[in-house]
Write a protein that holds these residues in place. Structure first.
Motif, PDB file in Angstrom:
ATOM      1  N   LEU A  12       0.810  -1.223   0.000  1.00 17.06           N
ATOM      2  CA  LEU A  12       0.000   0.000   0.000  1.00 17.06           C
ATOM      3  C   LEU A  12       0.844   1.274   0.000  1.00 17.06           C
ATOM      4  CD1 LEU A  12      -2.744  -1.047   2.573  1.00 17.06           C
ATOM      5  CD2 LEU A  12      -2.978  -0.911   0.086  1.00 17.06           C
ATOM      6  N   TYR A  15       0.241   4.144  -2.373  1.00 17.46           N
ATOM      7  CA  TYR A  15      -1.100   4.710  -2.361  1.00 17.46           C
ATOM      8  C   TYR A  15      -1.458   5.440  -1.067  1.00 17.46           C
ATOM      9  CZ  TYR A  15      -1.273   1.123  -5.976  1.00 17.46           C
ATOM     10  OH  TYR A  15      -0.981   0.340  -7.063  1.00 17.46           O
ATOM     11  N   LEU A  89      -4.516   9.286   2.455  1.00 22.05           N
ATOM     12  CA  LEU A  89      -4.251   8.776   1.114  1.00 22.05           C
ATOM     13  C   LEU A  89      -3.281   9.692   0.383  1.00 22.05           C
ATOM     14  CD1 LEU A  89      -7.921   7.969   0.043  1.00 22.05           C
ATOM     15  CD2 LEU A  89      -6.215   6.331   0.860  1.00 22.05           C
ATOM     16  N   LYS A  90      -2.550   9.152  -0.559  1.00 22.22           N
ATOM     17  CA  LYS A  90      -1.737   9.993  -1.428  1.00 22.22           C
ATOM     18  C   LYS A  90      -2.642  10.653  -2.470  1.00 22.22           C
ATOM     19  CE  LYS A  90       2.667   7.747  -0.682  1.00 22.22           C
ATOM     20  NZ  LYS A  90       3.913   7.212  -1.279  1.00 22.22           N
ATOM     21  N   VAL A  93      -5.421   8.972  -5.513  1.00 20.35           N
ATOM     22  CA  VAL A  93      -5.568   7.511  -5.442  1.00 20.35           C
ATOM     23  C   VAL A  93      -6.912   7.065  -4.852  1.00 20.35           C
ATOM     24  CG1 VAL A  93      -3.062   7.256  -5.192  1.00 20.35           C
ATOM     25  CG2 VAL A  93      -4.515   7.221  -3.146  1.00 20.35           C
ATOM     26  N   ASN A  96      -8.629   4.363  -6.565  1.00 13.86           N
ATOM     27  CA  ASN A  96      -8.005   3.045  -6.554  1.00 13.86           C
ATOM     28  C   ASN A  96      -8.698   2.119  -5.551  1.00 13.86           C
ATOM     29  OD1 ASN A  96      -5.455   4.935  -7.315  1.00 13.86           O
ATOM     30  ND2 ASN A  96      -5.261   2.908  -8.233  1.00 13.86           N
ATOM     31  N   LEU A 140      -7.857  -2.789  -3.594  1.00 13.79           N
ATOM     32  CA  LEU A 140      -6.934  -2.116  -4.501  1.00 13.79           C
ATOM     33  C   LEU A 140      -7.238  -2.398  -5.963  1.00 13.79           C
ATOM     34  CD1 LEU A 140      -4.424  -0.329  -4.675  1.00 13.79           C
ATOM     35  CD2 LEU A 140      -3.025  -2.387  -4.429  1.00 13.79           C
ATOM     36  N   ARG A 143      -3.657   1.291 -10.795  1.00 18.99           N
ATOM     37  CA  ARG A 143      -3.201   2.652 -10.571  1.00 18.99           C
ATOM     38  C   ARG A 143      -3.215   3.460 -11.869  1.00 18.99           C
ATOM     39  NH1 ARG A 143       2.797   4.461  -8.536  1.00 18.99           N
ATOM     40  NH2 ARG A 143       2.190   6.113  -7.107  1.00 18.99           N
ATOM     41  N   GLN A 148      -0.164   9.830 -11.810  1.00 19.01           N
ATOM     42  CA  GLN A 148       0.891   9.814 -10.792  1.00 19.01           C
ATOM     43  C   GLN A 148       2.176  10.447 -11.313  1.00 19.01           C
ATOM     44  OE1 GLN A 148       0.416   9.125  -7.606  1.00 19.01           O
ATOM     45  NE2 GLN A 148      -1.722   8.870  -8.210  1.00 19.01           N
TER      46      GLN A 148
END
Length: 244
Positions: A12, A15, A89-90, A93, A96, A140, A143, A148
């Motif tokens: 993870l 993400y 979270l990033k 994402v 996702n 998940l 991506r 990104q």
């Protein structure tokens, strides 16, 4: 107030920045302020009702909430009975893990999730880190590598790339870039760049040499002058640089 950060499992890491836990202590009864960082998140309340979004939203015990990317500061009231568990979270994402809404629909909002999207309270209380790792690994999805790449370019430049440069580097139009970026992150690429530049300036101010001037930091971080930097800090934090 006790605040703990826990790293997610290796699968993870691309993400999720972190899991976090906040517990109130006996002497707590105060508003805590968060600054924008371009990230969305999730929060489950395992303590007493907690006021957030500057007092406009109440998070109830056992409920899971999605928190959209912020464009300004946000205050939450923390007292002795507060106990929150969250996921940072990033950027870009959220989808996702959730086929929920486009992120621009929840910018600057804290919204209670439907039960089918929510965390299992009993499992959260029993073993929060193992449960959250398993929960997100199982959800998940593929991506968006192109998005990104754009986010990483903005991060690497510390927010100092123009939108035209970003579009050109990624072989897309400004209009297409803005539409996709906003749907996936909740904010425009320009707004995200401003947040990254602000976060870099904030770090520089907090770790600056005593002999460094605010003007020097402003120029290094891509601001016109110290007044421009001061205005951005005030907009994002509600504070002036000397209060940081």
């Amino acid at each position: 107030m006790e605040y703990k950060i826990i790293k997610p499992c290796t699968a993870l890491a691309p993400y999720i920045h972190s899991f976090w836990e906040l517990k109130g202590e006996d002497n707590d009864k105060q508003w805590e302020r968060n600054f924008p960082d371009g990230c969305a998140g999730l929060v489950v309340n395992i303590g007493d009702t907690c006021a957030t979004d500057n007092g406009s939203v109440r998070m109830d015990f056992g409920k899971t909430y999605v928190v959209g990317a912020m464009t300004s500061f946000k205050d939450s009231f923390i007292d002795a009975d507060a106990h929150l568990l969250g996921v940072c979270l990033k950027p870009g994402v959220f989808r996702n893990f959730y086929n929920y809404v486009t992120q621009n629909e929840i910018t600057d909002q804290t919204i209670q999730l439907e039960k089918r999207y929510s965390f299992d309270l009993d499992k959260v209380i029993k073993n929060p880190v193992d449960y959250l790792n398993t929960f997100f690994v199982n959800r998940l999805q593929k991506r968006n590598e192109h998005l990104q790449t754009i986010i990483e370019a903005i991060d690497h430049a510390k927010g100092q790339l123009s939108i035209d440069e970003i579009a050109r580097m990624n072989f897309t139009t400004v209009r297409q870039l803005e539409r996709t970026f906003k749907a996936e992150t909740g904010i425009s690429p320009k707004a995200y760049s401003c947040i990254i530049r602000f976060q870099h300036a904030l770090s520089r101010i907090k770790n600056s040499d005593p002999n460094e001037s605010l003007f020097d930091i402003a120029l290094e971080c891509g601001y016109y002058d110290h007044a421009h930097l001061t205005n951005e800090i005030k907009r994002n934090t509600g504070l002036v640089p000397s209060q940081l």
